[in-house]
Write a protein that holds these residues in place. Structure first.
Motif, PDB file in Angstrom:
ATOM      1  N   LEU A 109      77.312  47.698  16.438  1.00 45.83           N
ATOM      2  CA  LEU A 109      77.186  46.500  17.266  1.00 45.83           C
ATOM      3  C   LEU A 109      78.254  45.470  16.928  1.00 45.83           C
ATOM      4  O   LEU A 109      78.922  44.921  17.815  1.00 45.83           O
ATOM      5  N   LEU A 110      78.450  45.227  15.641  1.00 48.22           N
ATOM      6  CA  LEU A 110      79.423  44.224  15.208  1.00 48.22           C
ATOM      7  C   LEU A 110      80.848  44.652  15.538  1.00 48.22           C
ATOM      8  O   LEU A 110      81.642  43.854  16.061  1.00 48.22           O
ATOM      9  N   SER A 111      81.185  45.907  15.247  1.00 47.39           N
ATOM     10  CA  SER A 111      82.548  46.382  15.494  1.00 47.39           C
ATOM     11  C   SER A 111      82.853  46.444  16.986  1.00 47.39           C
ATOM     12  O   SER A 111      83.966  46.130  17.423  1.00 47.39           O
ATOM     13  N   PHE A 112      81.874  46.836  17.789  1.00 44.85           N
ATOM     14  CA  PHE A 112      82.096  46.897  19.236  1.00 44.85           C
ATOM     15  C   PHE A 112      82.305  45.497  19.802  1.00 44.85           C
ATOM     16  O   PHE A 112      83.178  45.273  20.644  1.00 44.85           O
ATOM     17  N   LEU A 113      81.500  44.537  19.327  1.00 46.39           N
ATOM     18  CA  LEU A 113      81.646  43.165  19.792  1.00 46.39           C
ATOM     19  C   LEU A 113      83.023  42.604  19.438  1.00 46.39           C
ATOM     20  O   LEU A 113      83.714  42.027  20.294  1.00 46.39           O
TER      21      LEU A 113
ATOM     22  N   GLN B  49      83.554  47.856  28.973  1.00 39.25           N
ATOM     23  CA  GLN B  49      83.201  47.464  27.602  1.00 39.25           C
ATOM     24  C   GLN B  49      81.944  46.588  27.607  1.00 39.25           C
ATOM     25  O   GLN B  49      81.077  46.733  26.732  1.00 39.25           O
ATOM     26  N   LEU B  50      81.829  45.684  28.570  1.00 37.05           N
ATOM     27  CA  LEU B  50      80.649  44.836  28.671  1.00 37.05           C
ATOM     28  C   LEU B  50      79.408  45.666  28.996  1.00 37.05           C
ATOM     29  O   LEU B  50      78.317  45.413  28.463  1.00 37.05           O
ATOM     30  N   TYR B  51      79.576  46.658  29.852  1.00 39.18           N
ATOM     31  CA  TYR B  51      78.444  47.529  30.203  1.00 39.18           C
ATOM     32  C   TYR B  51      77.986  48.318  28.983  1.00 39.18           C
ATOM     33  O   TYR B  51      76.779  48.376  28.686  1.00 39.18           O
ATOM     34  N   TRP B  52      78.942  48.923  28.269  1.00 41.46           N
ATOM     35  CA  TRP B  52      78.572  49.691  27.075  1.00 41.46           C
ATOM     36  C   TRP B  52      77.977  48.786  26.000  1.00 41.46           C
ATOM     37  O   TRP B  52      77.067  49.183  25.278  1.00 41.46           O
ATOM     38  N   PHE B  53      78.485  47.560  25.893  1.00 42.83           N
ATOM     39  CA  PHE B  53      77.942  46.638  24.908  1.00 42.83           C
ATOM     40  C   PHE B  53      76.502  46.269  25.266  1.00 42.83           C
ATOM     41  O   PHE B  53      75.651  46.122  24.377  1.00 42.83           O
ATOM     42  N   PHE B  54      76.221  46.128  26.545  1.00 41.75           N
ATOM     43  CA  PHE B  54      74.852  45.881  26.978  1.00 41.75           C
ATOM     44  C   PHE B  54      73.939  47.027  26.558  1.00 41.75           C
ATOM     45  O   PHE B  54      72.818  46.801  26.058  1.00 41.75           O
ATOM     46  N   LEU B  55      74.406  48.258  26.742  1.00 43.31           N
ATOM     47  CA  LEU B  55      73.601  49.413  26.333  1.00 43.31           C
ATOM     48  C   LEU B  55      73.380  49.419  24.830  1.00 43.31           C
ATOM     49  O   LEU B  55      72.286  49.750  24.348  1.00 43.31           O
ATOM     50  N   ILE B  56      74.403  49.080  24.058  1.00 46.27           N
ATOM     51  CA  ILE B  56      74.276  49.038  22.604  1.00 46.27           C
ATOM     52  C   ILE B  56      73.270  47.968  22.191  1.00 46.27           C
ATOM     53  O   ILE B  56      72.427  48.188  21.311  1.00 46.27           O
TER      54      ILE B  56
END
Length: 275
Positions: free
Chosen positions: A197-201, A245-252
C-alpha cells in the motif's frame, strides 16, 4: 537498438522456464505444473521490477538537469524491457489457464475439453485481465516508440522516475503468492500488504504530482501553474497513465480494509464492497 531487445527476449522467458523446471524437477520440491507456472511468473515479474526500479534510481539520481541530462541506461533498459511486456501477457494467460484447469474445467490430461472451452478461457482471461493487457500493449505500442523517437534524448530524469514505479511490484507479487497458498491471515501477509500500500501510493500515485513539482521547480513555477505551462498532450498522457494507477490503488485500499478489519466486525463498512 536491437541488442538490448534480443537480450530481454532471452532473459525473461529463459528465467521463467528455468524457475518452472527447477520447481518441478528438484527432488525436494516436485511442485505441480500449475503452482510452478504461477510462482515462476510472479518471480520473473519481481525480478524485472527490481531491475527497472534500480535502473530508474540510477538514471534519475544521475540527471542533475532534468531536461537535458542523459544516461545511457534509460534507453538501454527501455529497449531491454519491451520483450518483458510481451512475455508477461503470455505468462498471465498461462496462469489463468492453469487456474481454470484446477477448477475442473479441463480434461483428464489437463487439456481443454473442447475448442469452445479454449476460447472461453481466452475470453475469460481478456475479461479478467483486460486492464493489465491494455497496459502492457500500451507500453509496447505507444510508450516505447514515444520514448525512443519523440523524446529525442531529453527527459531521462522523468523516464528514470517512471521506471521507479515498479518498486511496488514485488510486494504485489508476494501478496498474490500468499493468497494462492491461503496465507491471508499471517503476519507476513499483513506486513507485505502495508508495504504494498505504501509503495504503491508513493511510487505510482504520488509519482505524477512529484514529476509536475520537479518540472515546476526547474522552470520556476508553482505546482498548480505547471499543467497550464506544458503542452496539453503531456497532461493528457499523464492523465491516461495515472487513471489505471488510481483504480488499482482503490482495489489495494479495499483489500487492505478487509485485511486489517477486526474479525467479527459487522459488514457495514464501504471497505466491504463486493468484487
Amino acid at each position: 537498438m536491437f541488442t538490448p531487445m534480443v537480450a530481454g527476449g532471452v532473459v525473461f522467458p529463459g528465467l521463467f522456464l528455468l524457475s518452472k523446471n527447477t520447481l518441478q524437477r528438484l527432488p525436494q520440491l516436485r511442485w505441480e505444473e500449475a503452482d510452478a507456472v504461477i510462482v515462476s511468473a510472479r518471480l520473473v515479474s519481481s525480478v524485472q521490477a527490481i531491475m527497472a526500479s534500480t535502473a530508474g534510481y540510477i538514471v534519475s539520481t544521475s540527471c542533475k538537469h532534468i531536461i537535458d541530462d542523459q544516461h545511457w541506461l534509460s534507453s538501454a533498459y527501455t529497449q531491454f524491457a519491451v520483450p518483458y511486456f510481451i512475455y508477461d501477457i503470455y505468462a498471465m494467460f498461462l496462469c489463468h489457464w492453469h487456474k481454470h484447469q484446477v477448477k475442473g474445467h479441463g480434461g483428464e490430461d489437463g487439456t481443454p475439453k473442447a475448442l469452445g472451452s479454449t476460447w472461453a478461457v481466452v475470453r475469460g482471461y481478456l475479461h479478467k485481465e483486460f486492464l493489465m493487457v491494455l497496459h502492457h500493449a500500451t507500453m509496447v505500442l505507444v510508450c516505447f516508440p514515444l520514448s525512443v523517437v519523440w523524446r529525442q534524448g531529453k527527459g531521462d530524469f522523468f523516464l528514470g522516475c517512471m521506471l521507479m514505479a515498479e518498486v511496488s511490484t514485488p510486494f504485489v507479487c508476494l501478496g498474490k503468492i500468499l493468497i494462492q497458498y491461503k496465507q491471508q491471515h499471517t503476519l507476513l501477509h499483513k506486513v507485505n500488504g502495508a508495504l504494498m500500500l505504501l509503495s504503491f501510493l508513493c511510487c505510482r500515485v504520488l509519482l505524477f504530482p512529484y514529476l509536475y513539482w520537479a518540472y515546476g521547480r526547474h522552470a520556476g513555477l508553482p505546482l498548480l501553474s505547471v499543467p497550464l505551462a506544458i503542452p496539453a498532450h503531456v497532461n493528457l498522457g499523464a492523465a491516461l497513465l495515472l487513471a489505471p494507477q488510481l483504480y488499482w490503488f482503490f482495489l489495494i485500499c479495499r483489500g487492505a480494509c478487509r485485511l486489517f478489519r477486526p474479525r467479527g466486525s459487522p459488514p457495514t463498512s464501504p471497505c466491504q464492497t463486493q468484487d
